[in-house]
Design a protein around this motif. Sequence first.
Motif: not given
Length: 211
Positions: A140-148
Amino acid sequence: MILENVKTFIIELLFDKEISFIPDFHDKFFWENLVKIGSNHIIIPAIYFKLKERKLINKVPQDLKKYLSKIYNFNSKRNKNILMEINKIEKEFKKNKVDFIFLKGASLLKTIYFKNIGIRMMHDVDILISKKHVTLAKKILNNLNYNDRGFENKIVTTNHIPKLLNTKKQLGVELHFKLLSNEKLYFNYNKIFKRNHKNLLRVEDNLNHII
């Protein structure tokens, strides 16, 4: 001894104690060290807020007053944007039925600092996630542009997965699956998620976590 006066002043100021020592307006050493200590402990906005609240702001040199005000106002603007991100994350987690609880600064922004949002400086949003939902929450966070940087759907051996960073927002999110990396205190996570109110830790759990 003079440096101890600075530390004592900050403690008395922040904790609403009677001020035992009022520094001289022109005491450059005192005010420089107040800024140094405040910066090291990331409490400059809190110092400014308390100086205003306790009607001591006019005891501060004019140039320092402007500097403290600038930091506080900048932090207020940033925290408003962070709160918008927190609310966006909360909405997506709820929509996807993720078990989560906001921790630390994120919790404070939504509660006791809500009306004075510039007090606390924040760099990350900490969220406790049910272990079974960590991968979903990360997606979900990846879809909100939070990436690791290299996390591949595996839970690491600390208390949270590697930080997820949104470079445009200049904000990181840490998804915790444990409250402590070395849990000397026992936390019953099933109970914690069942008894949370508005996705926040109850007072007893929050105090244990902070301590």
